[in-house]
Design a protein around this motif. Sequence first.
Motif, PDB file in Angstrom:
ATOM      1  N   SER A 182       0.831  -1.208   0.000  1.00  0.00           N
ATOM      2  CA  SER A 182       0.000   0.000   0.000  1.00  0.00           C
ATOM      3  C   SER A 182       0.861   1.253   0.000  1.00  0.00           C
ATOM      4  CB  SER A 182      -0.917   0.014   1.226  1.00  0.00           C
ATOM      5  OG  SER A 182      -1.780  -1.076   1.205  1.00  0.00           O
ATOM      6  N   THR A 183       1.916   1.236   0.803  1.00  0.00           N
ATOM      7  CA  THR A 183       2.806   2.396   0.878  1.00  0.00           C
ATOM      8  C   THR A 183       3.522   2.631  -0.445  1.00  0.00           C
ATOM      9  OG1 THR A 183       3.131   2.007   3.234  1.00  0.00           O
ATOM     10  CG2 THR A 183       4.755   3.398   2.123  1.00  0.00           C
ATOM     11  N   ILE A 184       4.068   1.579  -1.017  1.00  0.00           N
ATOM     12  CA  ILE A 184       4.786   1.710  -2.291  1.00  0.00           C
ATOM     13  C   ILE A 184       3.852   2.210  -3.386  1.00  0.00           C
ATOM     14  CG2 ILE A 184       5.920   0.403  -4.142  1.00  0.00           C
ATOM     15  CD1 ILE A 184       7.117  -1.377  -1.894  1.00  0.00           C
ATOM     16  N   THR A 185       2.680   1.619  -3.477  1.00  0.00           N
ATOM     17  CA  THR A 185       1.723   2.008  -4.509  1.00  0.00           C
ATOM     18  C   THR A 185       1.255   3.451  -4.316  1.00  0.00           C
ATOM     19  OG1 THR A 185       0.990  -0.286  -4.662  1.00  0.00           O
ATOM     20  CG2 THR A 185      -0.451   1.366  -5.608  1.00  0.00           C
ATOM     21  N   CYS A 186       0.997   3.825  -3.073  1.00  0.00           N
ATOM     22  CA  CYS A 186       0.540   5.187  -2.786  1.00  0.00           C
ATOM     23  C   CYS A 186       1.628   6.218  -3.093  1.00  0.00           C
ATOM     24  CB  CYS A 186       0.115   5.283  -1.329  1.00  0.00           C
ATOM     25  SG  CYS A 186      -0.546   6.883  -0.879  1.00  0.00           S
ATOM     26  N   LEU A 187       2.843   5.949  -2.648  1.00  0.00           N
ATOM     27  CA  LEU A 187       3.939   6.886  -2.903  1.00  0.00           C
ATOM     28  C   LEU A 187       4.223   7.018  -4.395  1.00  0.00           C
ATOM     29  CD1 LEU A 187       6.440   6.049  -0.019  1.00  0.00           C
ATOM     30  CD2 LEU A 187       5.045   8.113  -0.298  1.00  0.00           C
ATOM     31  N   PHE A 188       4.187   5.924  -5.089  1.00  0.00           N
ATOM     32  CA  PHE A 188       4.417   5.984  -6.526  1.00  0.00           C
ATOM     33  C   PHE A 188       3.290   6.742  -7.212  1.00  0.00           C
ATOM     34  CE2 PHE A 188       8.042   3.947  -8.333  1.00  0.00           C
ATOM     35  CZ  PHE A 188       7.913   4.196  -9.689  1.00  0.00           C
ATOM     36  N   GLY A 189       2.070   6.578  -6.715  1.00  0.00           N
ATOM     37  CA  GLY A 189       0.931   7.295  -7.281  1.00  0.00           C
ATOM     38  C   GLY A 189       1.033   8.800  -7.094  1.00  0.00           C
ATOM     39  N   LEU A 190       1.693   9.222  -6.020  1.00  0.00           N
ATOM     40  CA  LEU A 190       1.865  10.654  -5.782  1.00  0.00           C
ATOM     41  C   LEU A 190       2.851  11.291  -6.757  1.00  0.00           C
ATOM     42  CD1 LEU A 190       2.067  10.759  -1.880  1.00  0.00           C
ATOM     43  CD2 LEU A 190       0.186  11.569  -3.321  1.00  0.00           C
ATOM     44  N   PHE A 191       3.871  10.543  -7.124  1.00  0.00           N
ATOM     45  CA  PHE A 191       4.937  11.113  -7.940  1.00  0.00           C
ATOM     46  C   PHE A 191       4.828  10.791  -9.427  1.00  0.00           C
ATOM     47  CE2 PHE A 191       6.831  10.672  -3.668  1.00  0.00           C
ATOM     48  CZ  PHE A 191       7.028  12.014  -3.419  1.00  0.00           C
ATOM     49  N   VAL A 192       4.185   9.708  -9.771  1.00  0.00           N
ATOM     50  CA  VAL A 192       4.056   9.315 -11.177  1.00  0.00           C
ATOM     51  C   VAL A 192       2.579   9.343 -11.540  1.00  0.00           C
ATOM     52  CG1 VAL A 192       4.450   7.484 -12.849  1.00  0.00           C
ATOM     53  CG2 VAL A 192       6.103   7.863 -11.031  1.00  0.00           C
ATOM     54  N   LYS A 193       2.239  10.158 -12.493  1.00  0.00           N
ATOM     55  CA  LYS A 193       0.829  10.329 -12.860  1.00  0.00           C
ATOM     56  C   LYS A 193       0.405   9.466 -14.045  1.00  0.00           C
ATOM     57  CE  LYS A 193       0.205  13.320  -9.681  1.00  0.00           C
ATOM     58  NZ  LYS A 193      -0.313  12.842  -8.426  1.00  0.00           N
ATOM     59  N   GLU A 194       1.348   8.814 -14.679  1.00  0.00           N
ATOM     60  CA  GLU A 194       1.021   7.996 -15.843  1.00  0.00           C
ATOM     61  C   GLU A 194       0.404   6.675 -15.380  1.00  0.00           C
ATOM     62  OE1 GLU A 194       3.297   6.369 -19.759  1.00  0.00           O
ATOM     63  OE2 GLU A 194       4.078   8.153 -18.759  1.00  0.00           O
ATOM     64  N   ARG A 195      -0.795   6.394 -15.836  1.00  0.00           N
ATOM     65  CA  ARG A 195      -1.588   5.249 -15.370  1.00  0.00           C
ATOM     66  C   ARG A 195      -0.931   3.904 -15.694  1.00  0.00           C
ATOM     67  NH1 ARG A 195      -4.517   3.723 -11.542  1.00  0.00           N
ATOM     68  NH2 ARG A 195      -6.196   2.338 -12.043  1.00  0.00           N
ATOM     69  N   VAL A 196      -0.338   3.783 -16.858  1.00  0.00           N
ATOM     70  CA  VAL A 196       0.281   2.516 -17.261  1.00  0.00           C
ATOM     71  C   VAL A 196       1.436   2.163 -16.325  1.00  0.00           C
ATOM     72  CG1 VAL A 196       1.520   1.335 -19.113  1.00  0.00           C
ATOM     73  CG2 VAL A 196      -0.395   2.833 -19.658  1.00  0.00           C
ATOM     74  N   ILE A 197       2.233   3.140 -15.981  1.00  0.00           N
ATOM     75  CA  ILE A 197       3.368   2.905 -15.087  1.00  0.00           C
ATOM     76  C   ILE A 197       2.868   2.571 -13.686  1.00  0.00           C
ATOM     77  CG2 ILE A 197       5.382   3.968 -13.999  1.00  0.00           C
ATOM     78  CD1 ILE A 197       5.834   5.479 -16.603  1.00  0.00           C
ATOM     79  N   GLN A 198       1.807   3.220 -13.241  1.00  0.00           N
ATOM     80  CA  GLN A 198       1.249   2.923 -11.919  1.00  0.00           C
ATOM     81  C   GLN A 198       0.794   1.467 -11.828  1.00  0.00           C
ATOM     82  OE1 GLN A 198      -1.862   5.774 -11.264  1.00  0.00           O
ATOM     83  NE2 GLN A 198      -0.470   7.292 -10.387  1.00  0.00           N
ATOM     84  N   CYS A 199       0.173   0.966 -12.873  1.00  0.00           N
ATOM     85  CA  CYS A 199      -0.275  -0.434 -12.882  1.00  0.00           C
ATOM     86  C   CYS A 199       0.912  -1.391 -12.824  1.00  0.00           C
ATOM     87  CB  CYS A 199      -1.112  -0.721 -14.122  1.00  0.00           C
ATOM     88  SG  CYS A 199      -2.717   0.065 -14.096  1.00  0.00           S
ATOM     89  N   CYS A 200       1.952  -1.059 -13.561  1.00  0.00           N
ATOM     90  CA  CYS A 200       3.149  -1.909 -13.550  1.00  0.00           C
ATOM     91  C   CYS A 200       3.814  -1.902 -12.180  1.00  0.00           C
ATOM     92  CB  CYS A 200       4.142  -1.454 -14.614  1.00  0.00           C
ATOM     93  SG  CYS A 200       3.576  -1.740 -16.295  1.00  0.00           S
ATOM     94  N   VAL A 201       3.900  -0.736 -11.575  1.00  0.00           N
ATOM     95  CA  VAL A 201       4.516  -0.625 -10.253  1.00  0.00           C
ATOM     96  C   VAL A 201       3.701  -1.407  -9.232  1.00  0.00           C
ATOM     97  CG1 VAL A 201       4.976   0.981  -8.358  1.00  0.00           C
ATOM     98  CG2 VAL A 201       5.726   1.520 -10.662  1.00  0.00           C
ATOM     99  N   ASP A 202       2.399  -1.335  -9.326  1.00  0.00           N
ATOM    100  CA  ASP A 202       1.531  -2.071  -8.413  1.00  0.00           C
ATOM    101  C   ASP A 202       1.791  -3.574  -8.515  1.00  0.00           C
ATOM    102  OD1 ASP A 202      -0.650  -2.261  -6.530  1.00  0.00           O
ATOM    103  OD2 ASP A 202      -1.848  -3.032  -8.202  1.00  0.00           O
ATOM    104  N   THR A 203       1.864  -4.081  -9.719  1.00  0.00           N
ATOM    105  CA  THR A 203       2.102  -5.510  -9.931  1.00  0.00           C
ATOM    106  C   THR A 203       3.483  -5.920  -9.438  1.00  0.00           C
ATOM    107  OG1 THR A 203       0.661  -5.465 -11.865  1.00  0.00           O
ATOM    108  CG2 THR A 203       2.165  -7.330 -11.668  1.00  0.00           C
ATOM    109  N   ILE A 204       4.488  -5.143  -9.771  1.00  0.00           N
ATOM    110  CA  ILE A 204       5.860  -5.455  -9.354  1.00  0.00           C
ATOM    111  C   ILE A 204       5.987  -5.367  -7.831  1.00  0.00           C
ATOM    112  CG2 ILE A 204       8.254  -4.651  -9.454  1.00  0.00           C
ATOM    113  CD1 ILE A 204       7.620  -3.833 -12.399  1.00  0.00           C
ATOM    114  N   ALA A 205       5.358  -4.367  -7.237  1.00  0.00           N
ATOM    115  CA  ALA A 205       5.412  -4.216  -5.777  1.00  0.00           C
ATOM    116  C   ALA A 205       4.776  -5.418  -5.091  1.00  0.00           C
ATOM    117  CB  ALA A 205       4.715  -2.928  -5.349  1.00  0.00           C
TER     118      ALA A 205
END
Length: 133
Positions: free
Chosen positions: A49-72
């Motif tokens: 949750s922390t990794i996904t939330c922090l990444f969501g604050l700094f990266v606004k591109e939706r495709v990258i957010q989905c990838c980060v969520d899966t990798i996290a």
Amino acid sequence: MAQFVGREQLYNGLWQSVTEIWKTDGIAGFFSGIVPRLIEELGYLAMTSTITCLFGLFVKERVIQCCVDTIAHFKVRSWFYPYQVVSSCMIVNGSRLKAGNPPLMGHFCWWPDCYRHLRMTNDHKRGASFFFR
């Protein structure tokens, strides 16, 4: 799975399993292995949750957010996997199953002892790899 190791038929159904656990361990038997499992689940939840939330604050591109969520999710689950192994070991530890007793498994009174033993023998990640067992 532990029955498979010793080719035993100790637990044949839900009611028989509940009865066996109650007779051998009492009420505590239903909670064996719960502390490392809670550490695993709560740690996993907090970190992903922390990794996904922090990444969501700094990266606004939706495709990258989905990838980060899966990798996290994948990476954090692998970090906490040893606690799942410890939990499984503590569940069968001292039971009447062959897999939960020496020589197949040491006898542990407390889950940190089991964790230390698994780390020393390099078994704390056993079963984690899909391809290399």
